[in-house]
Design a protein around this motif. Sequence first.
Motif, PDB file in Angstrom:
ATOM      1  N   GLN A 220       0.839  -1.209   0.000  1.00  7.51           N
ATOM      2  CA  GLN A 220       0.000   0.000   0.000  1.00  7.51           C
ATOM      3  C   GLN A 220       0.871   1.255   0.000  1.00  7.51           C
ATOM      4  OE1 GLN A 220      -2.565   0.334   3.425  1.00  7.51           O
ATOM      5  NE2 GLN A 220      -3.206   2.406   2.907  1.00  7.51           N
ATOM      6  N   ILE A 221       1.947   1.222   0.794  1.00  5.81           N
ATOM      7  CA  ILE A 221       2.858   2.376   0.852  1.00  5.81           C
ATOM      8  C   ILE A 221       3.468   2.626  -0.524  1.00  5.81           C
ATOM      9  CG2 ILE A 221       5.028   3.214   1.816  1.00  5.81           C
ATOM     10  CD1 ILE A 221       4.262   1.512   4.357  1.00  5.81           C
ATOM     11  N   SER A 222       3.938   1.562  -1.164  1.00  3.44           N
ATOM     12  CA  SER A 222       4.549   1.724  -2.490  1.00  3.44           C
ATOM     13  C   SER A 222       3.536   2.231  -3.511  1.00  3.44           C
ATOM     14  CB  SER A 222       5.159   0.398  -2.951  1.00  3.44           C
ATOM     15  OG  SER A 222       6.307   0.087  -2.185  1.00  3.44           O
ATOM     16  N   ALA A 223       2.295   1.772  -3.403  1.00  2.00           N
ATOM     17  CA  ALA A 223       1.253   2.223  -4.334  1.00  2.00           C
ATOM     18  C   ALA A 223       0.939   3.701  -4.136  1.00  2.00           C
ATOM     19  CB  ALA A 223      -0.007   1.385  -4.153  1.00  2.00           C
ATOM     20  N   ARG A 224       1.086   4.187  -2.896  1.00  2.00           N
ATOM     21  CA  ARG A 224       0.857   5.605  -2.612  1.00  2.00           C
ATOM     22  C   ARG A 224       2.069   6.461  -2.978  1.00  2.00           C
ATOM     23  NH1 ARG A 224      -2.746   6.428   1.834  1.00  2.00           N
ATOM     24  NH2 ARG A 224      -2.037   8.607   1.905  1.00  2.00           N
ATOM     25  N   ALA A 225       3.260   5.845  -2.999  1.00  2.00           N
ATOM     26  CA  ALA A 225       4.501   6.602  -3.185  1.00  2.00           C
ATOM     27  C   ALA A 225       4.972   6.687  -4.632  1.00  2.00           C
ATOM     28  CB  ALA A 225       5.612   5.988  -2.334  1.00  2.00           C
ATOM     29  N   ILE A 226       4.596   5.728  -5.454  1.00  2.00           N
ATOM     30  CA  ILE A 226       5.142   5.674  -6.812  1.00  2.00           C
ATOM     31  C   ILE A 226       4.880   6.995  -7.528  1.00  2.00           C
ATOM     32  CG2 ILE A 226       3.067   4.522  -7.711  1.00  2.00           C
ATOM     33  CD1 ILE A 226       4.938   3.064  -9.691  1.00  2.00           C
ATOM     34  N   THR A 227       5.927   7.528  -8.152  1.00  2.00           N
ATOM     35  CA  THR A 227       5.901   8.880  -8.710  1.00  2.00           C
ATOM     36  C   THR A 227       6.332   8.876 -10.173  1.00  2.00           C
ATOM     37  OG1 THR A 227       6.457   9.787  -6.529  1.00  2.00           O
ATOM     38  CG2 THR A 227       6.791  11.229  -8.430  1.00  2.00           C
ATOM     39  N   VAL A 228       5.484   9.395 -11.038  1.00  2.00           N
ATOM     40  CA  VAL A 228       5.864   9.587 -12.436  1.00  2.00           C
ATOM     41  C   VAL A 228       6.571  10.938 -12.533  1.00  2.00           C
ATOM     42  CG1 VAL A 228       5.038   9.923 -14.789  1.00  2.00           C
ATOM     43  CG2 VAL A 228       4.020   8.143 -13.355  1.00  2.00           C
ATOM     44  N   VAL A 229       7.867  10.883 -12.745  1.00  2.00           N
ATOM     45  CA  VAL A 229       8.672  12.103 -12.848  1.00  2.00           C
ATOM     46  C   VAL A 229       8.555  12.692 -14.252  1.00  2.00           C
ATOM     47  CG1 VAL A 229      11.017  13.029 -12.636  1.00  2.00           C
ATOM     48  CG2 VAL A 229      10.227  11.241 -11.060  1.00  2.00           C
ATOM     49  N   ALA A 230       8.465  11.829 -15.255  1.00  2.00           N
ATOM     50  CA  ALA A 230       8.244  12.244 -16.637  1.00  2.00           C
ATOM     51  C   ALA A 230       7.490  11.133 -17.336  1.00  2.00           C
ATOM     52  CB  ALA A 230       9.575  12.524 -17.339  1.00  2.00           C
ATOM     53  N   GLY A 231       6.558  11.494 -18.208  1.00  2.00           N
ATOM     54  CA  GLY A 231       5.800  10.469 -18.923  1.00  2.00           C
ATOM     55  C   GLY A 231       4.311  10.605 -18.699  1.00  2.00           C
ATOM     56  N   ARG A 232       3.571   9.577 -19.098  1.00  2.00           N
ATOM     57  CA  ARG A 232       2.115   9.605 -19.071  1.00  2.00           C
ATOM     58  C   ARG A 232       1.579   9.431 -17.656  1.00  2.00           C
ATOM     59  NH1 ARG A 232      -0.530   6.166 -23.901  1.00  2.00           N
ATOM     60  NH2 ARG A 232      -2.329   7.027 -22.790  1.00  2.00           N
TER      61      ARG A 232
ATOM     62  N   LYS B 149      20.051   4.889 -20.378  1.00  2.00           N
ATOM     63  CA  LYS B 149      19.367   5.234 -21.616  1.00  2.00           C
ATOM     64  C   LYS B 149      18.368   4.128 -21.884  1.00  2.00           C
ATOM     65  CE  LYS B 149      20.120   6.454 -26.469  1.00  2.00           C
ATOM     66  NZ  LYS B 149      21.127   6.637 -27.550  1.00  2.00           N
ATOM     67  N   SER B 150      17.099   4.472 -21.959  1.00  2.00           N
ATOM     68  CA  SER B 150      16.069   3.449 -22.045  1.00  2.00           C
ATOM     69  C   SER B 150      14.760   4.073 -22.505  1.00  2.00           C
ATOM     70  CB  SER B 150      15.889   2.787 -20.669  1.00  2.00           C
ATOM     71  OG  SER B 150      15.009   1.699 -20.732  1.00  2.00           O
ATOM     72  N   ASP B 151      13.764   3.231 -22.741  1.00  2.00           N
ATOM     73  CA  ASP B 151      12.420   3.744 -23.013  1.00  2.00           C
ATOM     74  C   ASP B 151      11.745   4.175 -21.716  1.00  2.00           C
ATOM     75  OD1 ASP B 151      12.323   3.209 -25.902  1.00  2.00           O
ATOM     76  OD2 ASP B 151      12.420   1.106 -25.286  1.00  2.00           O
ATOM     77  N   LEU B 152      11.962   3.385 -20.677  1.00  4.86           N
ATOM     78  CA  LEU B 152      11.438   3.710 -19.352  1.00  4.86           C
ATOM     79  C   LEU B 152      12.547   3.488 -18.330  1.00  4.86           C
ATOM     80  CD1 LEU B 152       8.979   1.945 -20.957  1.00  4.86           C
ATOM     81  CD2 LEU B 152       7.737   2.725 -18.949  1.00  4.86           C
ATOM     82  N   ALA B 153      12.836   4.491 -17.512  1.00  2.11           N
ATOM     83  CA  ALA B 153      13.824   4.374 -16.447  1.00  2.11           C
ATOM     84  C   ALA B 153      13.088   4.361 -15.115  1.00  2.11           C
ATOM     85  CB  ALA B 153      14.814   5.541 -16.491  1.00  2.11           C
ATOM     86  N   VAL B 154      13.424   3.382 -14.261  1.00  2.49           N
ATOM     87  CA  VAL B 154      12.752   3.231 -12.968  1.00  2.49           C
ATOM     88  C   VAL B 154      13.796   3.228 -11.863  1.00  2.49           C
ATOM     89  CG1 VAL B 154      11.239   1.795 -11.545  1.00  2.49           C
ATOM     90  CG2 VAL B 154      10.898   1.881 -14.031  1.00  2.49           C
TER      91      VAL B 154
ATOM     92  N   LEU C 139      17.563   9.533 -12.151  1.00  2.00           N
ATOM     93  CA  LEU C 139      16.585   9.867 -13.194  1.00  2.00           C
ATOM     94  C   LEU C 139      16.893  11.208 -13.850  1.00  2.00           C
ATOM     95  CD1 LEU C 139      13.258   8.812 -11.411  1.00  2.00           C
ATOM     96  CD2 LEU C 139      14.507   7.544 -13.182  1.00  2.00           C
ATOM     97  N   ALA C 140      17.585  12.098 -13.142  1.00  2.00           N
ATOM     98  CA  ALA C 140      17.848  13.439 -13.668  1.00  2.00           C
ATOM     99  C   ALA C 140      18.588  13.386 -14.998  1.00  2.00           C
ATOM    100  CB  ALA C 140      18.635  14.259 -12.641  1.00  2.00           C
ATOM    101  N   GLN C 141      19.601  12.542 -15.077  1.00  2.00           N
ATOM    102  CA  GLN C 141      20.425  12.480 -16.288  1.00  2.00           C
ATOM    103  C   GLN C 141      20.092  11.287 -17.170  1.00  2.00           C
ATOM    104  OE1 GLN C 141      22.437  14.984 -16.997  1.00  2.00           O
ATOM    105  NE2 GLN C 141      21.882  15.968 -15.070  1.00  2.00           N
ATOM    106  N   SER C 142      19.081  10.523 -16.802  1.00  2.00           N
ATOM    107  CA  SER C 142      18.716   9.374 -17.634  1.00  2.00           C
ATOM    108  C   SER C 142      18.016   9.843 -18.908  1.00  2.00           C
ATOM    109  CB  SER C 142      17.787   8.432 -16.855  1.00  2.00           C
ATOM    110  OG  SER C 142      18.494   7.758 -15.835  1.00  2.00           O
ATOM    111  N   ALA C 143      18.394   9.239 -20.027  1.00  2.35           N
ATOM    112  CA  ALA C 143      17.778   9.547 -21.315  1.00  2.35           C
ATOM    113  C   ALA C 143      16.619   8.581 -21.522  1.00  2.35           C
ATOM    114  CB  ALA C 143      18.800   9.422 -22.436  1.00  2.35           C
ATOM    115  N   ALA C 144      15.440   8.991 -21.090  1.00  4.36           N
ATOM    116  CA  ALA C 144      14.255   8.136 -21.189  1.00  4.36           C
ATOM    117  C   ALA C 144      13.019   9.025 -21.209  1.00  4.36           C
ATOM    118  CB  ALA C 144      14.192   7.171 -20.005  1.00  4.36           C
ATOM    119  N   PRO C 145      12.095   8.779 -22.120  1.00  5.84           N
ATOM    120  CA  PRO C 145      10.878   9.596 -22.151  1.00  5.84           C
ATOM    121  C   PRO C 145       9.976   9.383 -20.931  1.00  5.84           C
ATOM    122  CG  PRO C 145      10.785   7.841 -23.795  1.00  5.84           C
ATOM    123  CD  PRO C 145      12.164   7.843 -23.256  1.00  5.84           C
ATOM    124  N   THR C 146      10.071   8.200 -20.333  1.00 16.11           N
ATOM    125  CA  THR C 146       9.291   7.923 -19.117  1.00 16.11           C
ATOM    126  C   THR C 146      10.247   7.655 -17.963  1.00 16.11           C
ATOM    127  OG1 THR C 146       7.437   6.987 -20.359  1.00 16.11           O
ATOM    128  CG2 THR C 146       7.610   6.381 -18.030  1.00 16.11           C
TER     129      THR C 146
END
Length: 497
Positions: free
Chosen positions: A371-383, A434-439, A447-454
């Motif tokens: 539950q904590i992880s579900a409340r914490a997960i954050t989309v920094v960039a992306g949909r 460098k990826s399509d999605l960086a987690v 994540l700041a310097q990662s080359a990923a649209p999401t």
Amino acid sequence: MGWGPQQRDADAAAASVAKMTLEQKAGQVILPFYTGLDHEAQAAQVERLHLAGSMIMADNVPGTATGLVDVRALAGVTGRLDKAARAGGRTWPGLIGVDQEGGAVSRVGAPLTRWPAPMSYGAAGSVPLAAEAGRGLAAELAPLGFTVDFAPTADVTIGPADPTIGARSMSADPRAAASLSAGFTKGMLAGGVLPAVKHFPGHGSVTTDSHKALPVQNATLPQLKARDWKPFQSAVKAGAPMIMTGHIAVRALEPGVPASLSKATYSALRGLGFKGVAVTDGLNMGAVTGRYPHGSAAPAALAAGADLLLMPADAAAAHAAVVRAVAGGKLPLQRLEEAARRVVTMMVWRGRTAKPRPPAAPGSGEALSAQISARAITVVAGRCKGASVPGSVRVAGGTPVDRARFAAAAKDAGIALGRGPLVTLIGYGGGPVKSDLAVALDAPWPLAQSAAPTKIALFGRSPGAYKALLAVLAGKAGAPGKLPAAVGPYPVGTGCR
């Protein structure tokens, strides 16, 4: 008395300490560690030196053939060490300590609940959730015989320049870190384990790792009071029984001297109204061992104002150094007695108030962790709405366990593996990708310097965290978390609205 115990606990402790020999008093202010699984040898040392109890580190935890913690054997170990701490007629429980913060600092693994990194609480922005987590974590430790957990980390992180604390910090916002860590502290107390709030005067804003060398804090006292000290003030108000001092040289207090051995630092801590046990960080750490050889850090810390000496590199040498310092007039006997009385008062109180409660089964907190992880997960960039991936993805990075947990969660979410966009997992200490999605599984800085649209900050690598991740990727759940610390160009509060 302002920190939990009542006057009757202090009176009982004073009477007990008054009857102790010098050697016994010296033992009561030392909490040692040991290596490996020779628990009998450690118990013998605890008895011989009259030590307060013992720390349990990861290499002391007995395991099963399948790689899990042998919980029955572990309870036997803590019980034996507790019995050793009670030797010689002592009637209060021993300090059986552990570092169990959640996230990267978790000495006791499965089948106990796998908790996410503490920064999850900052991303979720919920004090009640932090309190519930503190209670849940403690409730699983208490039945195993642990009386003390060196958590929570109340440090306010400054971001990627902070090499030690990172996602162990709940937030870069002093007010949020204060309220969240106080909530976690109260939860731990309710769960039956004594918390030790750390690391005063603040380890999140120095740029050196004190495990290796001595960090220098250049901030002024007004700056420290406005940032780093706010969570400790909150801890005092919350009734924290123990606060840990870090190995940080604060120029505004005592230049060149680790805070853990600095009289000015302990005066500052007491100036916040703290009346409980001041415990040093581990005296076996690099910031101390090179400067204070042969156990000399022990009497120096006591003379400065410490009450409990954590993990000296050699407990016997530290004990001998304390006895020698008192006998030689270099450490006032009254200071040693004051420290011993505080420690014993805390444990007399713990023994008197520890209520028998139905034991929490190992792993009983997994649903709360998820539950904590579900409340914490954050989309920094992306949909923020809908599926971020098609019905199949590729996965890279992380550990084999990370990828296996990702695969299990993907299967449950109806996502296949083997083709499609690449999801790259960034573990503890990992760099940009460098990826399509960086987690990011730990601190979100890469994540700041990662080359990923999401870009997604997960703040955990538990099964529940991966369940939350795949639910978001599949568009079956939203990502309600907000960044509790800036990540490069992404400010605090970044996330889906």
